[in-house]
Scaffold this motif. Sequence first.
Motif, PDB file in Angstrom:
ATOM      1  N   GLU A  69       0.832  -1.210   0.000  1.00  0.00           N
ATOM      2  CA  GLU A  69       0.000   0.000   0.000  1.00  0.00           C
ATOM      3  C   GLU A  69       0.864   1.255   0.000  1.00  0.00           C
ATOM      4  O   GLU A  69       0.523   2.264  -0.637  1.00  0.00           O
ATOM      5  N   ILE A  70       1.985   1.211   0.703  1.00  0.00           N
ATOM      6  CA  ILE A  70       2.905   2.357   0.739  1.00  0.00           C
ATOM      7  C   ILE A  70       3.516   2.588  -0.641  1.00  0.00           C
ATOM      8  O   ILE A  70       3.608   3.726  -1.123  1.00  0.00           O
ATOM      9  N   SER A  73       0.942   4.122  -2.952  1.00  0.00           N
ATOM     10  CA  SER A  73       0.645   5.497  -2.536  1.00  0.00           C
ATOM     11  C   SER A  73       1.728   6.444  -3.027  1.00  0.00           C
ATOM     12  O   SER A  73       1.442   7.553  -3.516  1.00  0.00           O
ATOM     13  N   ASP A 211      -3.143  -4.104   6.303  1.00  0.00           N
ATOM     14  CA  ASP A 211      -3.611  -3.269   5.190  1.00  0.00           C
ATOM     15  C   ASP A 211      -3.625  -3.993   3.856  1.00  0.00           C
ATOM     16  O   ASP A 211      -4.115  -3.471   2.868  1.00  0.00           O
ATOM     17  N   GLY A 403      -5.208   0.501   8.148  1.00  0.00           N
ATOM     18  CA  GLY A 403      -4.920   1.937   8.207  1.00  0.00           C
ATOM     19  C   GLY A 403      -3.505   2.275   8.598  1.00  0.00           C
ATOM     20  O   GLY A 403      -3.114   3.452   8.622  1.00  0.00           O
ATOM     21  N   SER A 405      -0.716   1.765   7.007  1.00  0.00           N
ATOM     22  CA  SER A 405       0.063   2.331   5.892  1.00  0.00           C
ATOM     23  C   SER A 405      -0.127   3.843   5.827  1.00  0.00           C
ATOM     24  O   SER A 405       0.842   4.598   5.657  1.00  0.00           O
ATOM     25  N   LYS A 406      -1.363   4.285   5.972  1.00  0.00           N
ATOM     26  CA  LYS A 406      -1.646   5.727   5.952  1.00  0.00           C
ATOM     27  C   LYS A 406      -1.002   6.415   7.149  1.00  0.00           C
ATOM     28  O   LYS A 406      -0.417   7.501   7.009  1.00  0.00           O
ATOM     29  N   ARG A 407      -1.101   5.800   8.337  1.00  0.00           N
ATOM     30  CA  ARG A 407      -0.479   6.405   9.525  1.00  0.00           C
ATOM     31  C   ARG A 407       1.036   6.516   9.350  1.00  0.00           C
ATOM     32  O   ARG A 407       1.647   7.511   9.735  1.00  0.00           O
ATOM     33  N   LEU A 409       2.776   6.774   6.481  1.00  0.00           N
ATOM     34  CA  LEU A 409       3.108   7.837   5.525  1.00  0.00           C
ATOM     35  C   LEU A 409       2.784   9.221   6.078  1.00  0.00           C
ATOM     36  O   LEU A 409       3.508  10.192   5.788  1.00  0.00           O
ATOM     37  N   ASP A 410       1.744   9.336   6.867  1.00  0.00           N
ATOM     38  CA  ASP A 410       1.405  10.640   7.459  1.00  0.00           C
ATOM     39  C   ASP A 410       2.538  11.134   8.361  1.00  0.00           C
ATOM     40  O   ASP A 410       2.892  12.329   8.340  1.00  0.00           O
TER      41      ASP A 410
END
Length: 419
Positions: A69-70, A73, A211, A403, A405-407, A409-410
């Motif tokens: 996912e990373i 993205s 993820d 979630g 992956s999003k955390r 990258l954030d």
Amino acid sequence: MLFTYIIYVSLMYLFYPLIFIVFSIIMIFNKPIRKGALSRLGFIYPKENNKNAVWIHAVSVGEIVAVKEIVFSLIDRGYSVYLSTTTVGGYDIARKNYGDKVELFYLTLDYPHMINKLIKLISPEYVMIAEIEIWPAFIYLLHKKLIPLYMINGRIGKKEIKGYKNFQFFFKSYFNMYTKILAQSNIDKENMISIGMPESLITVTGNLKYDINYYADEKKIDALENRIPVNKFIITAGSTHQGEEELILKAIDNLGIKDKVYIVIVPRDITRGEDIQKLSYKLGYELPLYANYNEKSEDGIIINTIGELLNWYKLSDLVIMGGTFTGTMGGHNILEAIYFKKLVIVGKYMYNFIEIYEYMKEVVLTCDDKEKLPEIIQKAYQDEELRNILAEKAYNLLIQNNGSSKRTLDIINKYQGIV
């Protein structure tokens, strides 16, 4: 310059002739790893980058899949993604998952002149290393060149803690060179602190493996279904290790359900296929190798190729997770089978995946005593409602916990000053 670094590099160059000879011998007798060996020795490098790049190092299959996912993205944001690995399995899975969307290559050995050349070619904005991979030259040279380095999906199992503690004097300085350490769980964070990682650098972001969207090959599944005998109960033993195949085959035989079961054995080391076949024959099973699948059998099959496990998970009625019945392994990833809504049986050794196991232990069947494996298999075999209920609950838990992956990258974007 660090004293430990000088000693490490000196020893690496001292032993280079021996390392070169060993790799050369391996290349002669093992054709599949030839390209990887040449790359690791510094004879093959990735192409030079000409745009904004991020370099991700993922050592093997599990890590390659976890960063999926990373990777996508970053591609969507316009980055050129350089993805390095060190194993043939990791390389093959990466090529299958990402195709030509990433610049895929084998990481060189940890020699300063090789790492420097990679850094110059890639010129990354920042680098991510999946889980704990301590390559002193790699880490030191990134730090020296002021290139941010992030540990993502970091974890450390009980098995590794003692080794890191014994050499804490060596590793500690390299831990401090990370820009940020992103851990899978609070347990991993505590373990990291215990081996000398600075608490101020560690943030828990969850497990990237939650993820993952796993994909089976639907065309291949149709073909496989036509080869499986009608009305057979399909049990897949995934990522098994020596001793576990015998345990599982004997358990099925002892229950008297051998004629009703189609057993699929997927060893962690696919080169063990022929040995498992000989063992199964002695136990009264006729199990052809997948590579020779024109040899049909009523009993089952042994998978001795890479990339088939997910197809068999989807086809299964029940999954038995390998690596969990031997104390030296500490388990494997149960989320793949759970994603396909299959009930999973695990042994008592899940310490390398303790956070996942603790989260899922109420919706899997745990065999604390190997002698009780037959009765646990029987319980799952006889009760279809139980299988469906637990599998559905496990799947829902998996979806609820995604979630990370999003955390991840954030947090990295924050440190990189990206809005």
